[in-house]
Scaffold this motif. Structure first.
Motif, PDB file in Angstrom:
ATOM      1  N   THR A 129     -14.681   9.204  14.830  1.00 28.84           N
ATOM      2  CA  THR A 129     -13.477   9.949  15.157  1.00 28.84           C
ATOM      3  C   THR A 129     -13.411  11.245  14.360  1.00 28.84           C
ATOM      4  OG1 THR A 129     -11.050   9.858  15.161  1.00 28.84           O
ATOM      5  CG2 THR A 129     -12.164   8.608  13.448  1.00 28.84           C
ATOM      6  N   GLN A 130     -13.089  12.331  15.028  1.00 25.79           N
ATOM      7  CA  GLN A 130     -12.911  13.641  14.399  1.00 25.79           C
ATOM      8  C   GLN A 130     -14.097  14.018  13.504  1.00 25.79           C
ATOM      9  OE1 GLN A 130      -9.072  13.210  12.477  1.00 25.79           O
ATOM     10  NE2 GLN A 130      -7.981  13.608  14.390  1.00 25.79           N
ATOM     11  N   MET A 134     -15.824   5.663  10.525  1.00 26.90           N
ATOM     12  CA  MET A 134     -15.026   4.775   9.690  1.00 26.90           C
ATOM     13  C   MET A 134     -15.334   3.332  10.068  1.00 26.90           C
ATOM     14  SD  MET A 134     -10.912   4.654   9.136  1.00 26.90           S
ATOM     15  CE  MET A 134     -10.980   6.175   8.208  1.00 26.90           C
ATOM     16  N   PHE A 160      -6.668   5.477  15.245  1.00 27.15           N
ATOM     17  CA  PHE A 160      -7.872   6.294  15.320  1.00 27.15           C
ATOM     18  C   PHE A 160      -8.277   6.468  16.778  1.00 27.15           C
ATOM     19  CE2 PHE A 160      -7.800   3.889  11.392  1.00 27.15           C
ATOM     20  CZ  PHE A 160      -7.931   4.886  10.442  1.00 27.15           C
ATOM     21  N   GLN A 161      -8.763   7.650  17.099  1.00 31.81           N
ATOM     22  CA  GLN A 161      -9.111   7.992  18.478  1.00 31.81           C
ATOM     23  C   GLN A 161     -10.612   8.142  18.650  1.00 31.81           C
ATOM     24  OE1 GLN A 161      -6.781  11.004  20.882  1.00 31.81           O
ATOM     25  NE2 GLN A 161      -8.664  12.173  20.608  1.00 31.81           N
ATOM     26  N   GLU A 162     -11.111   7.672  19.805  1.00 31.62           N
ATOM     27  CA  GLU A 162     -12.538   7.752  20.093  1.00 31.62           C
ATOM     28  C   GLU A 162     -12.732   7.736  21.606  1.00 31.62           C
ATOM     29  OE1 GLU A 162     -16.227   5.337  18.229  1.00 31.62           O
ATOM     30  OE2 GLU A 162     -14.917   4.123  19.499  1.00 31.62           O
TER      31      GLU A 162
END
Length: 231
Positions: A129-130, A134, A160-162
């Motif tokens: 992510t970003q 993680m 969290f984005q993915e």
């Protein structure tokens, strides 16, 4: 590529030859499980190391046992195995299982069963992510939400984005307690606090909807789900 991994950390506190035998024996038997060993010659060395890096399993020769360490150290691990004990016994304190083994080789099958059960709760997923990666335990993911071409992981540590699809995660994680409850939500059954009508109340105080088409399978899976005891 599946980024789900198992990482069980095992500490061995024993004389060098005894530790070598234990590590070799378990290494052969746990070859289908990702794990790492670290040997400590003294319990005091383990006491210092565990402050910075927790271990899931502690194996020690009973002669290395020091009463002053019991309350502060032993309950940090999910499993504590005492080898070369005068007799065999088993007990549980909080979330820690204690086994006193008279004959390590003879009790090995039962030990392996416990270790593999422990490993189930140590599965991690590498979220990209970003521009960063993680590592998060699967059990610490409350649910995954679909938003257009992205997935939002609602976790114990934040959101969290993915990029990805729920269909892919559902196929890979259904054996690990995840179930699709809505076209936009993949739920971790460990996170369920209560079910109220068409909504699931979660342990993080959130609620997510259950679609009519997925309600039957959700209830069926929830009734048979057996969460592991790993912390």
């Amino acid at each position: 590529m599946d980024r789900t991994v198992i990482g069980m950390r095992i500490a061995v506190v024993a004389e060098a030859e005894k530790a070598k035998d234990i590590i070799f024996t378990l290494g052969v038997e746990l070859e289908d499980t990702a794990f790492s060993f670290r040997w400590f010659a003294k319990l005091a060395q383990y006491a210092k190391a565990v402050q910075a890096l927790p271990y899931d399993v502690l194996i020690l020769s009973e002669k290395m046992d020091l009463p002053r360490f019991r309350d502060t150290l032993f309950t940090k691990a999910s499993i504590v195995l005492f080898v070369d004990s005068a007799s065999y016994q088993s007990r549980k304190y909080n979330q820690t299982t204690f086994l006193y083994l008279h004959d390590f080789q003879k009790e090995l099958p039962f030990c392996l069963h416990l270790l593999k059960q422990c490993a189930k709760g140590k599965q991690y997923y590498l979220i990209h992510t970003q521009g960063a990666s993680m590592q998060i335990r699967l059990r610490d993911i409350y649910y995954v939400e679909k938003q257009e071409k992205y997935l939002l992981y609602h976790t114990k540590y934040g959101i969290f984005q993915e990029r990805g699809t729920l269909k892919e995660k559902e196929a890979k994680w259904q054996e690990d307690g995840f179930v699709r409850v809505h076209h936009a939500f993949l739920l971790n059954l460990r996170s369920v606090k209560a079910v109220r009508g068409d909504e699931v109340e979660l342990i993080n105080q959130e609620s997510i909807p259950i679609s009519r088409s997925k309600k039957h399978r959700f209830y069926e899976t929830l009734q048979t789900f057996q969460p592991d005891d790993a912390s």
